[in-house]
Scaffold this active site. Sequence first.
Site, mmCIF file in Angstrom:
data_model
loop_
_atom_site.group_PDB
_atom_site.id
_atom_site.type_symbol
_atom_site.label_atom_id
_atom_site.label_comp_id
_atom_site.label_asym_id
_atom_site.label_seq_id
_atom_site.Cartn_x
_atom_site.Cartn_y
_atom_site.Cartn_z
ATOM 1 N N ARG B 15 42.497 35.418 43.937
ATOM 2 C CA ARG B 15 41.237 35.475 43.557
ATOM 3 C C ARG B 15 40.586 37.012 43.566
ATOM 4 O O ARG B 15 40.830 37.619 42.679
ATOM 5 C CB ARG B 15 40.429 34.280 44.176
ATOM 6 C CG ARG B 15 38.839 34.144 43.330
ATOM 7 C CD ARG B 15 37.849 35.298 43.875
ATOM 8 N NE ARG B 15 37.411 35.186 45.085
ATOM 9 C CZ ARG B 15 36.901 36.296 45.670
ATOM 10 N NH1 ARG B 15 36.128 37.049 44.959
ATOM 11 N NH2 ARG B 15 36.304 36.170 46.800
ATOM 12 N N ASP B 16 40.465 37.152 45.028
ATOM 13 C CA ASP B 16 39.834 38.796 45.264
ATOM 14 C C ASP B 16 40.767 39.767 44.958
ATOM 15 O O ASP B 16 40.288 40.707 44.603
ATOM 16 C CB ASP B 16 39.372 38.606 46.752
ATOM 17 C CG ASP B 16 38.495 39.822 46.988
ATOM 18 O OD1 ASP B 16 37.572 40.041 46.088
ATOM 19 O OD2 ASP B 16 38.208 40.201 48.124
ATOM 20 N N HIS B 207 36.151 39.087 56.815
ATOM 21 C CA HIS B 207 36.731 39.375 55.331
ATOM 22 C C HIS B 207 36.733 41.150 55.252
ATOM 23 O O HIS B 207 35.516 41.459 55.153
ATOM 24 C CB HIS B 207 36.010 38.990 54.038
ATOM 25 C CG HIS B 207 36.525 39.132 52.857
ATOM 26 N ND1 HIS B 207 37.191 38.392 51.951
ATOM 27 C CD2 HIS B 207 36.504 40.104 51.945
ATOM 28 C CE1 HIS B 207 37.563 38.627 50.704
ATOM 29 N NE2 HIS B 207 37.132 39.936 50.647
ATOM 30 N N HIS B 209 38.025 44.946 54.060
ATOM 31 C CA HIS B 209 38.914 45.705 53.092
ATOM 32 C C HIS B 209 39.337 46.979 53.846
ATOM 33 O O HIS B 209 38.704 47.440 54.902
ATOM 34 C CB HIS B 209 38.173 46.075 51.957
ATOM 35 C CG HIS B 209 37.865 44.847 50.821
ATOM 36 N ND1 HIS B 209 38.131 44.864 49.419
ATOM 37 C CD2 HIS B 209 37.600 43.610 51.089
ATOM 38 C CE1 HIS B 209 37.921 43.839 48.795
ATOM 39 N NE2 HIS B 209 37.477 42.943 49.808
ATOM 40 N N CYS B 240 39.681 48.852 45.321
ATOM 41 C CA CYS B 240 38.106 48.982 45.456
ATOM 42 C C CYS B 240 37.298 49.232 44.067
ATOM 43 O O CYS B 240 37.730 50.122 43.581
ATOM 44 C CB CYS B 240 37.796 49.836 46.495
ATOM 45 S SG CYS B 240 35.819 50.000 46.846
ATOM 46 N N ASN B 249 42.053 45.122 49.652
ATOM 47 C CA ASN B 249 41.779 43.937 50.701
ATOM 48 C C ASN B 249 42.759 44.271 51.984
ATOM 49 O O ASN B 249 43.844 44.760 51.805
ATOM 50 C CB ASN B 249 42.203 42.703 50.120
ATOM 51 C CG ASN B 249 41.052 42.085 49.314
ATOM 52 O OD1 ASN B 249 40.334 41.195 49.861
ATOM 53 N ND2 ASN B 249 41.302 41.977 48.092
#
Lengths: 299, 299
Positions: B15-16, B207, B209, B240, B249
Amino acid sequence: MNFPKNVSIKEVGPRDGLQNESEMVPTDAKIEWINMLSDSGTSYIEISSFVHPDWIPQLKDATEVAKKIKRNPNVTYAALVPNNTGLERALEVNIDEVCLFLSASQTHNKKNINKTIEETYPILESVSTESKRANKAIRGYVSTVFGCPYEGEIDTNKVIMICDNLYTMGVDEISIGDTIGVANPAQVARVLEQLLRYFPKEKLAMHFHNTRGTALANVLVAMNYGITKFDSAVGGLGGCPYAKGASGNLATDDLLYMLHRMGIITGIDENNIIDAALYIENYVKNLSSHQMKILKSER
Amino acid sequence: MNFPKNVSIKEVGPRDGLQNESEMVPTDAKIEWINMLSDSGTSYIEISSFVHPDWIPQLKDATEVAKKIKRNPNVTYAALVPNNTGLERALEVNIDEVCLFLSASQTHNKKNINKTIEETYPILESVSTESKRANKAIRGYVSTVFGCPYEGEIDTNKVIMICDNLYTMGVDEISIGDTIGVANPAQVARVLEQLLRYFPKEKLAMHFHNTRGTALANVLVAMNYGITKFDSAVGGLGGCPYAKGASGNLATDDLLYMLHRMGIITGIDENNIIDAALYIENYVKNLSSHQMKILKSER
């Protein structure tokens, strides 16, 4: 967690960085680049290596570089010195600090300088004695402390013995090296707990490579143990001789990003370091630091 | 420093990760890839997003993906759900966990979903109510907690208020997001100290990055505060959106390298994750993780 108020960064880009880049940077460019670094607020630059030019041809111009750079009185200019021949050359150009090196792994030491650890000691002892006589500060590098490409994990007791020998020779500070970038934070904690039983934290520096992405996490742990001196290289120069294309030395710019945002003082201007990284990138392959990647993305 | 014995990794690559890659990965490849992840020992995969296909065309095949993947009974299959229309689609394919999202920055929230934070609450509340009725676990994402591309630093009191509202709605766990990868370890400590005054650590995940290289250092600090749940994406997928070409991520493979070498148990097989990274790299640009760079250097 405890973090120090001040951290000293030892810029090793011109030596450990360039030594592991395949391209030979032109001498004039090195001089210009080191002058840029001298103006960044840094207190320490390892400018080259006085090893035999056949060993590391990229650094064969050590004498010319040392002679022609503009010396900033607030900067210590250091260089790697493998033996008395190298020391003669280093003293001729009035290097401020002499750096000795040795591997904690017998196999790595043999592959690196064709001598056992025991055979290396008398040579280092002689360089130390002459350096002290010339009133020079001495730094020792102990490499492969956290792992060796040939021997795997290294017994920390061996590292303690080596450090003890180096301090006895008159070495002022030892840089504990993760040469191949395998160290993890728990291991850094374990190794430092052992080392700090024998040696004061002021006499230890940490030298991390970011090959596996753990360098900043390792710095964090080391700071929690009171270590305040860290080696790094502009832009993450250097790569890894055992994994071409992998990240190299911990990048000075990445280290500064983290430390400064944490409120830790280094005295170094981040913009000057970024300028120096952009400058040297004209001569070497893509730099691996995160700050450089962001900068390129914004162009 | 205290480190946990066990850590849960929430795989957000499908997903991300894919949402921020410019290429649309073919549906069959996604299914094959998620099946590989399901076999890695992971306990959690966020497989897609049920937002309107116009918003994120890369994930428009959410329904087909959810229907065709092989479900491992030991894995929770989650998906992002923005509203009741999305929830209907998610429930149709029997998603295990519903993920809501909201930004801690008013400007970012408006740019992201064209609503103020206040306008978003009733929508999330309705999705929560319906999700609970359908007996689904609910996860909340709060993004830009450590900094916003438009507003800069974010007041942690705003984050506390948002979390409080989400928990009141019935959200089971909140993932605290460093959406643009600016967080530093001292800031993570400060934010967690504040959050943990109000909320139990078991209900928080982090979470990160790795845009600026600090993600693993931030994980370390969070673990020291007792946090044991971390989001990451295979290979560092995602990039990003505010700095094209920068790291994305936190990479699952980099996180596993560090955690496993520290002796922390995740239940995930590193080799399976590397295989999954190699597989997805056939469909997206170069992955940014350190482990992938080393692997490529060894080819």
